[in-house]
Design a protein around this motif. Structure first.
Motif, mmCIF file in Angstrom:
data_model
loop_
_atom_site.group_PDB
_atom_site.id
_atom_site.type_symbol
_atom_site.label_atom_id
_atom_site.label_comp_id
_atom_site.label_asym_id
_atom_site.label_seq_id
_atom_site.Cartn_x
_atom_site.Cartn_y
_atom_site.Cartn_z
ATOM 1 N N LEU A 162 0.866 -1.180 0.000
ATOM 2 C CA LEU A 162 0.000 0.000 0.000
ATOM 3 C C LEU A 162 0.901 1.229 0.000
ATOM 4 N N ASN A 163 0.828 2.014 -1.076
ATOM 5 C CA ASN A 163 1.609 3.251 -1.157
ATOM 6 C C ASN A 163 0.692 4.437 -0.835
ATOM 7 N N LYS A 164 1.287 5.599 -0.658
ATOM 8 C CA LYS A 164 0.541 6.841 -0.373
ATOM 9 C C LYS A 164 -0.207 6.765 0.961
ATOM 10 N N THR A 165 0.444 6.216 1.976
ATOM 11 C CA THR A 165 -0.205 6.179 3.293
ATOM 12 C C THR A 165 -0.481 7.601 3.790
ATOM 13 N N ASP A 166 0.238 8.580 3.223
ATOM 14 C CA ASP A 166 -0.012 9.978 3.614
ATOM 15 C C ASP A 166 -1.403 10.446 3.177
ATOM 16 N N LEU A 167 -2.037 9.694 2.288
ATOM 17 C CA LEU A 167 -3.381 10.084 1.824
ATOM 18 C C LEU A 167 -4.496 9.370 2.592
ATOM 19 N N ILE A 168 -4.123 8.652 3.639
ATOM 20 C CA ILE A 168 -5.156 7.993 4.448
ATOM 21 C C ILE A 168 -5.803 9.035 5.354
ATOM 22 N N SER A 194 4.981 5.212 1.943
ATOM 23 C CA SER A 194 4.638 6.457 1.257
ATOM 24 C C SER A 194 5.872 6.932 0.519
ATOM 25 N N ALA A 195 5.832 6.828 -0.809
ATOM 26 C CA ALA A 195 6.991 7.256 -1.601
ATOM 27 C C ALA A 195 7.183 8.755 -1.430
ATOM 28 N N ALA A 196 6.092 9.485 -1.264
ATOM 29 C CA ALA A 196 6.171 10.945 -1.122
ATOM 30 C C ALA A 196 6.932 11.326 0.136
ATOM 31 N N GLY A 219 0.709 -3.112 -10.909
ATOM 32 C CA GLY A 219 -0.376 -2.366 -10.287
ATOM 33 C C GLY A 219 -0.914 -1.326 -11.253
ATOM 34 N N GLN A 220 -2.123 -0.858 -10.957
ATOM 35 C CA GLN A 220 -2.750 0.064 -11.896
ATOM 36 C C GLN A 220 -1.983 1.378 -11.974
ATOM 37 N N SER A 221 -2.183 2.076 -13.075
ATOM 38 C CA SER A 221 -1.482 3.314 -13.326
ATOM 39 C C SER A 221 -1.808 4.349 -12.241
ATOM 40 N N GLY A 222 -0.806 5.092 -11.810
ATOM 41 C CA GLY A 222 -1.029 6.180 -10.863
ATOM 42 C C GLY A 222 -0.855 5.832 -9.399
ATOM 43 N N VAL A 223 -0.585 4.560 -9.093
ATOM 44 C CA VAL A 223 -0.457 4.166 -7.682
ATOM 45 C C VAL A 223 0.918 4.491 -7.097
ATOM 46 N N GLY A 224 1.882 4.797 -7.982
ATOM 47 C CA GLY A 224 3.191 5.219 -7.476
ATOM 48 C C GLY A 224 4.330 4.239 -7.720
ATOM 49 N N LYS A 225 4.173 3.345 -8.680
ATOM 50 C CA LYS A 225 5.232 2.375 -8.974
ATOM 51 C C LYS A 225 6.528 3.087 -9.374
ATOM 52 N N SER A 226 6.403 4.021 -10.325
ATOM 53 C CA SER A 226 7.614 4.713 -10.799
ATOM 54 C C SER A 226 8.269 5.477 -9.670
ATOM 55 N N SER A 227 7.461 6.113 -8.832
ATOM 56 C CA SER A 227 8.020 6.895 -7.723
ATOM 57 C C SER A 227 8.807 5.992 -6.781
ATOM 58 N N ILE A 228 8.278 4.813 -6.509
ATOM 59 C CA ILE A 228 8.970 3.884 -5.616
ATOM 60 C C ILE A 228 10.247 3.374 -6.279
ATOM 61 N N GLY A 241 8.369 4.145 -15.921
ATOM 62 C CA GLY A 241 7.017 4.587 -16.185
ATOM 63 C C GLY A 241 6.594 6.012 -16.348
ATOM 64 N N ALA A 242 6.469 6.734 -15.255
ATOM 65 C CA ALA A 242 5.690 7.960 -15.236
ATOM 66 C C ALA A 242 6.005 8.907 -16.384
ATOM 67 N N VAL A 243 7.265 9.118 -16.651
ATOM 68 C CA VAL A 243 7.647 10.115 -17.640
ATOM 69 C C VAL A 243 7.069 9.774 -19.009
ATOM 70 N N ILE A 274 5.462 -5.373 -18.430
ATOM 71 C CA ILE A 274 5.306 -6.179 -17.225
ATOM 72 C C ILE A 274 4.175 -5.622 -16.380
ATOM 73 N N ARG A 275 3.971 -4.332 -16.485
ATOM 74 C CA ARG A 275 2.937 -3.734 -15.643
ATOM 75 C C ARG A 275 1.533 -4.152 -16.079
ATOM 76 N N GLU A 276 1.445 -4.764 -17.249
ATOM 77 C CA GLU A 276 0.147 -5.295 -17.695
ATOM 78 C C GLU A 276 -0.029 -6.735 -17.237
#
Ligand code: GDP
Ligand code: ZN
Length: 351
Positions: A162-168, A194-196, A219-228, A241-243, A274-276
């Motif tokens: 679970l990423n983005k725990t800061d958004l809980i 939380s990658a952030a 994992g689905q797009s936008g969850v933070g894979k690239s950031s991690i 990814g992200a770029v 692979i992300r698919e």
């Protein structure tokens, strides 16, 4: 992705391409034989495939003085498809080239669907799939289950991150915790990060997860894979990814899966493809097997051909009614079965 029929001319062209390919392979094989006969190939040694480009592969030497050096290698024609992460036996040729002569046994194989829905191998010998989810975009448990089914049927363990725990927040906390505990109860490892908040450094919990393992992030797009991944591979930031996703074009000139050595120890295999992972057609048998708590109950329904859709004497319904399996997972199981049946009815390829 409907089934395609080829006309005569297309069939002829494909045949011609195949013939040319075979001729090229034979020529290459001959060149390899000549090198071998001239004593130009070194002794057999073990290597690791770190990238794959059409006919050529990058092999990292694992033994002796060349250990860690990458060699551009050809493959003997008699070896079936090789993928990133495969261990191979190879022989050194002139300069930084070589010839792969055999593939070592695989621990497992990760596949993904091509444009026609057929499964293609992309990576091998993976220790675990790290399934990244986040409070935002909101996780669909159905999608989580599809990934988990794919990991179970591929025999690659999955960990939920679970990423983005800061958004809980007070509003979403209960729902997220409920979802996570459902998977923990099934025996899946769940990690929160939380990658952030981890800045440029890998978060300790992520570092502990990937250290000395060969990992793949899905994992689905936008969850933070690239950031991690960026925190794990600071120097490689442009490769992931992200770029390319946000510009829509692509930094990637190739979709090949690449193996990266992590500075903190361990490897990461990544590619846009692979992300698919997991989003392909699955048979009812694979889906039954892929739900680990349902797998146990298969064969216990009253009727051998039970469809588990309200059929009388269904062991799954009984288990759900008694709280032995979760209602959410049973619903998700039904959804995936129904989606697959619908896909098949629309004429998508099954293989
Ligand atoms: P990917 O599509 O899974 O590779 O996701 P990205 O790494 O591109 O991240 C998608 C968005 O989420 C970006 O705007 C990131 O900055 C943001 N993001 C990533 N991790 C976190 C996190 O831990 N907390 C928050 N609040 N945002 C994050
Ligand atoms: Zn049943």
């Amino acid at each position: 992705m409907a089934k395609r029929r080829l006309n005569k001319q297309q069939q002829w062209r494909i045949k011609k391409i195949q013939q040319e390919r075979a001729a090229r392979a034979a020529k290459k094989e001959k060149a390899i034989e000549q090198q071998a006969e001239a004593g130009e190939l070194g002794p057999e040694q073990e290597g690791l495939i770190i990238a794959h480009y059409g006919q050529q592969l990058d092999v990292e030497a694992l033994e002796g003085e060349d250990s860690g050096t990458v060699f551009r290698c050809f493959v003997r024609a008699n070896i079936d498809s090789l993928v990133t992460g495969d261990r191979v036996i190879w022989r050194k040729g002139k300069s930084e080239t070589g010839v792969i002569v055999a593939r070592c046994d695989r621990q497992n194989l990760l596949q993904r669907p091509d444009n026609f829905g057929a499964l293609k191998p992309v990576a091998a010998n993976i220790d675990h799939i790290i399934l990244v989810i986040a409070p935002e975009p909101e996780p669909h448990d159905n999608l989580i289950d599809r990934y988990l089914v794919a990991s179970e049927t591929s025999d690659i363990p999955a960990v939920i991150l679970l990423n983005k725990t800061d958004l809980i927040t007070e509003e979403n906390r209960e729902q997220i915790e409920e979802l996570l505990s459902r998977y923990e109860d099934l025996g899946y490892e769940v990690v929160r990060t939380s990658a952030a908040e981890s800045g440029n450094e890998p978060a300790p919990e992520v570092a502990a997860l990937v250290k000395d393992q060969t990992s793949v992030f899905v994992g689905q797009s936008g969850v933070g894979k690239s950031s991690i991944i960026q925190t794990l591979l600071p120097g490689e930031s442009l490769r992931v990814g992200a770029v390319s996703e946000s510009t829509g074009k692509g930094i990637h000139t190739t979709t090949t899966a690449k193996l990266f050595h992590l500075p903190l120890g361990g490897d990461l295999i990544d590619s846009p493809g692979i992300r698919e992972f997991g989003l392909w057609h699955m048979t009812p048998q694979e889906i039954e097997y892929g739900f680990r708590e349902i797998r146990e109950l298969i064969g216990m329904c009253k009727f051998r051909n039970c469809r588990h859709m309200g059929d009388p004497g269904c062991a799954l319904e009984a288990a759900a009614a008694e709280g032995r399996i979760s209602l959410e997972r049973l619903k998700s199981f039904h959804r995936i079965l129904a989606d697959m049946t619908e896909q098949q009815a629309r004429g998508l390829r099954v293989d």
